[in-house]
Design a protein around this motif. Structure first.
Motif, short mmCIF file in Angstrom:
data_model
loop_
_atom_site.label_atom_id
_atom_site.label_comp_id
_atom_site.label_asym_id
_atom_site.label_seq_id
_atom_site.Cartn_x
_atom_site.Cartn_y
_atom_site.Cartn_z
N LYS A 28 -25.51 1.28 -4.33
CA LYS A 28 -25.51 1.52 -5.78
C LYS A 28 -24.35 0.74 -6.38
CE LYS A 28 -26.96 6.33 -5.42
NZ LYS A 28 -26.56 7.71 -5.68
N GLU A 29 -24.65 0.00 -7.43
CA GLU A 29 -23.62 -0.75 -8.14
C GLU A 29 -23.61 -0.32 -9.58
OE1 GLU A 29 -22.05 -5.34 -8.21
OE2 GLU A 29 -24.20 -5.00 -8.01
N ASN A 30 -22.41 -0.12 -10.16
CA ASN A 30 -22.29 0.21 -11.57
C ASN A 30 -21.05 -0.47 -12.13
OD1 ASN A 30 -19.99 1.91 -11.06
ND2 ASN A 30 -21.39 3.51 -10.40
N GLU A 31 -20.72 -0.22 -13.38
CA GLU A 31 -19.56 -0.87 -14.01
C GLU A 31 -18.25 -0.58 -13.28
OE1 GLU A 31 -19.28 0.05 -18.14
OE2 GLU A 31 -21.27 -0.74 -18.58
N GLY A 32 -18.17 0.59 -12.65
CA GLY A 32 -16.93 0.99 -11.99
C GLY A 32 -16.79 0.51 -10.56
N GLU A 72 -14.05 1.33 -6.17
CA GLU A 72 -14.08 1.69 -7.58
C GLU A 72 -12.83 1.22 -8.29
OE1 GLU A 72 -14.50 5.94 -7.61
OE2 GLU A 72 -12.47 6.29 -6.93
N LYS A 113 -16.90 3.01 -0.45
CA LYS A 113 -16.89 3.18 -1.90
C LYS A 113 -15.76 2.32 -2.45
CE LYS A 113 -16.87 6.63 -5.56
NZ LYS A 113 -16.85 8.07 -5.85
N ASN A 122 -35.52 -2.17 -10.83
CA ASN A 122 -34.81 -1.82 -12.06
C ASN A 122 -34.54 -3.04 -12.95
OD1 ASN A 122 -34.77 0.88 -11.39
ND2 ASN A 122 -32.72 0.81 -10.53
N SER A 139 -31.11 3.71 -5.73
CA SER A 139 -30.35 2.75 -4.93
C SER A 139 -31.32 1.85 -4.16
CB SER A 139 -29.43 3.49 -3.95
OG SER A 139 -30.19 4.19 -2.98
N VAL A 148 -18.97 -0.06 -6.55
CA VAL A 148 -20.14 -0.04 -5.69
C VAL A 148 -19.92 1.00 -4.58
CG1 VAL A 148 -19.27 -1.92 -4.22
CG2 VAL A 148 -21.70 -1.51 -4.35
N GLU A 149 -21.02 1.57 -4.09
CA GLU A 149 -20.93 2.46 -2.94
C GLU A 149 -22.19 2.31 -2.09
OE1 GLU A 149 -21.38 6.89 -3.59
OE2 GLU A 149 -21.00 6.23 -5.65
N ASP A 157 -34.13 -6.12 -12.09
CA ASP A 157 -33.40 -7.19 -11.41
C ASP A 157 -34.26 -7.78 -10.30
OD1 ASP A 157 -30.88 -6.98 -12.80
OD2 ASP A 157 -30.57 -5.10 -11.73
#
Length: 136
Positions: free
Chosen positions: A70-74, A135, A133, A35, A15, A76-77, A37
């Motif tokens: 943390k960000e992902n396809e689903g 999602e 969070k 990562n 993160s 962020v948190e 970016d």
């Protein structure tokens, strides 16, 4: 939790943490690589803003300190801290409904607009770190 003295940093869990709401004048850091970016952060007592690869990711008014972002396809948190309650805008997928949780409690479902922005308010005054969070 404390402000992020170096404005943005990579954490061991993958993160990032960013923001310093104690600064009196706007300060920015560009070209922070993580990562694959490239991030840019602008922060001070009135606003904290994060961009990734020239795309909007996060903004708070007034400024905040964010840890464990943390960000992902689903979704962020992250955890957020500030001296005052904050209005947070997140850059997510456009026209998408998300479930939003603050400190583990659902505050309902919210949808992003055509630009993919989702707005929420968090009570921060004297509360320490608040977890958020979002999602699908």
């Amino acid at each position: 939790m404390a402000v992020v003295e170096q404005l943005i940093r990579a954490e061991s869990d993958g993160s990032i943490s960013f923001g310093n709401y104690e600064l009196k004048e706007k300060t920015k850091l560009e070209n922070f690589e993580h990562n694959g970016d490239v991030f840019k952060v602008k922060t001070f007592k009135e606003i904290t803003k994060l961009e990734c690869n020239d795309n909007f990711v996060y903004e708070s008014v007034p400024g905040t300190a964010v840890t464990g972002f943390k960000e992902n396809e689903g979704g962020v948190e992250f955890s957020v801290e500030g001296e005052n309650d904050a209005q947070i805008t997140l850059g997510l997928l456009e026209n998408t409904e998300y479930s939003v949780y603050v400190n583990g409690n659902s505050i309902g479902k919210m949808s992003t607009n055509l630009g993919g922005k989702l707005n929420l308010s968090v009570e921060l005054s004297g509360n320490g770190a608040t977890s958020v969070k979002v999602e699908k």
